[in-house]
Design a protein around this motif. Structure first.
Motif, PDB file in Angstrom:
ATOM      1  N   THR A  61       0.826  -1.215   0.000  1.00 48.49           N
ATOM      2  CA  THR A  61       0.000   0.000   0.000  1.00 48.49           C
ATOM      3  C   THR A  61       0.856   1.259   0.000  1.00 48.49           C
ATOM      4  N   LEU A  62       1.987   1.226   0.712  1.00 47.36           N
ATOM      5  CA  LEU A  62       2.859   2.404   0.734  1.00 47.36           C
ATOM      6  C   LEU A  62       3.458   2.667  -0.643  1.00 47.36           C
ATOM      7  N   ILE A  63       3.897   1.608  -1.321  1.00 54.69           N
ATOM      8  CA  ILE A  63       4.437   1.767  -2.676  1.00 54.69           C
ATOM      9  C   ILE A  63       3.368   2.307  -3.629  1.00 54.69           C
ATOM     10  N   MET A  64       2.135   1.816  -3.463  1.00 54.28           N
ATOM     11  CA  MET A  64       1.047   2.283  -4.326  1.00 54.28           C
ATOM     12  C   MET A  64       0.761   3.768  -4.087  1.00 54.28           C
ATOM     13  N   LEU A  65       0.743   4.178  -2.818  1.00 61.81           N
ATOM     14  CA  LEU A  65       0.487   5.587  -2.512  1.00 61.81           C
ATOM     15  C   LEU A  65       1.629   6.474  -3.002  1.00 61.81           C
ATOM     16  N   LEU A  66       2.866   6.009  -2.844  1.00 57.81           N
ATOM     17  CA  LEU A  66       4.003   6.781  -3.352  1.00 57.81           C
ATOM     18  C   LEU A  66       3.958   6.877  -4.872  1.00 57.81           C
ATOM     19  N   SER A  67       3.501   5.815  -5.526  1.00 57.21           N
ATOM     20  CA  SER A  67       3.369   5.848  -6.979  1.00 57.21           C
ATOM     21  C   SER A  67       2.285   6.834  -7.400  1.00 57.21           C
ATOM     22  N   ALA A  96       1.498   9.449  -5.783  1.00 58.13           N
ATOM     23  CA  ALA A  96       2.015  10.795  -5.554  1.00 58.13           C
ATOM     24  C   ALA A  96       2.913  11.253  -6.698  1.00 58.13           C
ATOM     25  N   ALA A  97       3.566  10.298  -7.379  1.00 55.22           N
ATOM     26  CA  ALA A  97       4.483  10.661  -8.460  1.00 55.22           C
ATOM     27  C   ALA A  97       3.829  10.606  -9.841  1.00 55.22           C
ATOM     28  N   PHE A  98       2.845   9.718 -10.000  1.00 51.53           N
ATOM     29  CA  PHE A  98       2.218   9.539 -11.309  1.00 51.53           C
ATOM     30  C   PHE A  98       0.704   9.706 -11.176  1.00 51.53           C
ATOM     31  N   SER A  99       0.027   9.696 -12.320  1.00 55.54           N
ATOM     32  CA  SER A  99      -1.430   9.815 -12.318  1.00 55.54           C
ATOM     33  C   SER A  99      -2.063   8.490 -11.924  1.00 55.54           C
ATOM     34  N   VAL A 100      -3.341   8.553 -11.554  1.00 59.35           N
ATOM     35  CA  VAL A 100      -4.059   7.344 -11.157  1.00 59.35           C
ATOM     36  C   VAL A 100      -4.149   6.360 -12.330  1.00 59.35           C
ATOM     37  N   ILE A 101      -4.378   6.883 -13.535  1.00 58.06           N
ATOM     38  CA  ILE A 101      -4.503   6.016 -14.714  1.00 58.06           C
ATOM     39  C   ILE A 101      -3.191   5.276 -14.966  1.00 58.06           C
ATOM     40  N   SER A 102      -2.066   5.976 -14.839  1.00 55.63           N
ATOM     41  CA  SER A 102      -0.769   5.333 -15.074  1.00 55.63           C
ATOM     42  C   SER A 102      -0.494   4.259 -14.037  1.00 55.63           C
ATOM     43  N   VAL A 103      -0.778   4.546 -12.764  1.00 50.97           N
ATOM     44  CA  VAL A 103      -0.509   3.575 -11.699  1.00 50.97           C
ATOM     45  C   VAL A 103      -1.366   2.328 -11.874  1.00 50.97           C
ATOM     46  N   VAL A 104      -2.663   2.526 -12.159  1.00 52.47           N
ATOM     47  CA  VAL A 104      -3.559   1.383 -12.344  1.00 52.47           C
ATOM     48  C   VAL A 104      -3.136   0.567 -13.565  1.00 52.47           C
ATOM     49  N   SER A 105      -2.748   1.247 -14.634  1.00 54.09           N
ATOM     50  CA  SER A 105      -2.320   0.536 -15.843  1.00 54.09           C
ATOM     51  C   SER A 105      -1.061  -0.276 -15.595  1.00 54.09           C
ATOM     52  N   TYR A 106      -0.088   0.300 -14.903  1.00 49.41           N
ATOM     53  CA  TYR A 106       1.144  -0.430 -14.600  1.00 49.41           C
ATOM     54  C   TYR A 106       0.886  -1.619 -13.680  1.00 49.41           C
ATOM     55  N   LEU A 107      -0.015  -1.456 -12.725  1.00 47.94           N
ATOM     56  CA  LEU A 107      -0.336  -2.573 -11.832  1.00 47.94           C
ATOM     57  C   LEU A 107      -0.984  -3.722 -12.592  1.00 47.94           C
ATOM     58  N   ILE A 108      -1.917  -3.388 -13.486  1.00 44.48           N
ATOM     59  CA  ILE A 108      -2.572  -4.433 -14.277  1.00 44.48           C
ATOM     60  C   ILE A 108      -1.570  -5.107 -15.205  1.00 44.48           C
ATOM     61  N   LEU A 109      -0.683  -4.313 -15.822  1.00 50.87           N
ATOM     62  CA  LEU A 109       0.348  -4.899 -16.691  1.00 50.87           C
ATOM     63  C   LEU A 109       1.277  -5.819 -15.909  1.00 50.87           C
ATOM     64  N   ALA A 110       1.666  -5.412 -14.695  1.00 53.04           N
ATOM     65  CA  ALA A 110       2.545  -6.249 -13.878  1.00 53.04           C
ATOM     66  C   ALA A 110       1.857  -7.560 -13.504  1.00 53.04           C
TER      67      ALA A 110
END
Length: 236
Positions: A67-73, A75-89
């Motif tokens: 959860t901390l890594i997700m929140l830090l992500s 803070a640095a990137f947009s919600v769409i980018s974070v969700v997309s990267y998580l789904i890709l991973a």
């Protein structure tokens, strides 16, 4: 004679042993039990309690780190980018494992089938009864929140409305320094650290909190005594 004496002693022994058995369930709870819930069912609330208090270090560390890594992500990137990267991973892991197991089965000529078949067969459908139960529980909290909002904004109690005004005024300064994601990061750090610290230094913290509560109460009483209408309301 020995047999008769043994026979006379056996009822007392059996009664003492039978009397000792019922006391076992009434004894203290197991060390792993949720102290906040006592003998009640240790369900989701107890699981959250154990998670916050680091009862299982590996499980709590995984949840806290993820959860901390997700929140830090966020803070640095947009919600769409974070969700997309998580789904890709996640897709990269599942597809790679699926291809790996297919190759192994082809080489070994085994018929193990789909590697995720056990998870695909799990029934995750939400029944209408469960949905209505969740909605009813949510509606209780929503109605309570609406009632509280109306009571505060229509000044049913002047002191409570003033408290809200002071709190919102302080939050304007907090909002000027922190954004929402930063506040969530700080909240997570506090959630996973304050309970453990409080559990360790409970006596000292309760002492100082009691002093601060007494001081705050005396100040609030003085303010209430000077506000018009409050003294009359108390006298009635």
């Amino acid at each position: 004679m020995a047999e008769s004496s043994a026979a006379t002693q056996s009822p007392s022994v059996s009664s003492s042993s039978s009397g000792a058995e019922p006391s076992a369930p009434g004894g203290g709870g197991s060390p792993g039990a949720c102290p906040a819930l006592g003998a009640k069912s240790c369900g989701s609330s107890c699981a959250v309690h154990d998670l916050i208090f680091w009862r299982d270090v590996k499980k709590t560390g995984f949840v806290f780190g993820t959860t901390l890594i997700m929140l830090l992500s966020l803070a640095a990137f947009s919600v769409i980018s974070v969700v997309s990267y998580l789904i890709l991973a996640l897709l990269s892991v599942t597809i790679s494992f699926r291809v790996y197991k297919s190759v192994i089965q082809a080489v070994q000529k085994s018929e193990e089938g789909h590697p995720f078949k056990a998870y695909l067969d799990v029934d995750i459908t939400l029944s209408s009864e469960a949905f209505h139960n969740y909605m009813n529980a949510a509606m209780v909290h929503i109605n309570r929140a609406l009632k509280l909002i109306i009571r505060l904004f229509l000044v049913e109690d002047l002191v409570d409305s003033l408290k809200l005004a002071v709190f919102m005024w302080l939050m304007t300064y907090v909002g000027a320094v922190f954004n929402g994601i930063t506040l969530l990061i700080l909240a997570e750090l506090l959630v996973f650290s304050v309970p453990v610290v409080y559990e360790k230094y409970k006596t000292q913290i309760d002492h100082y909190v009691g002093i601060a509560r007494d001081q705050t109460k005396s100040i609030v009483d003085k303010i209430q005594a000077k506000l018009p209408g409050i003294a009359k309301k108390k006298a009635e």
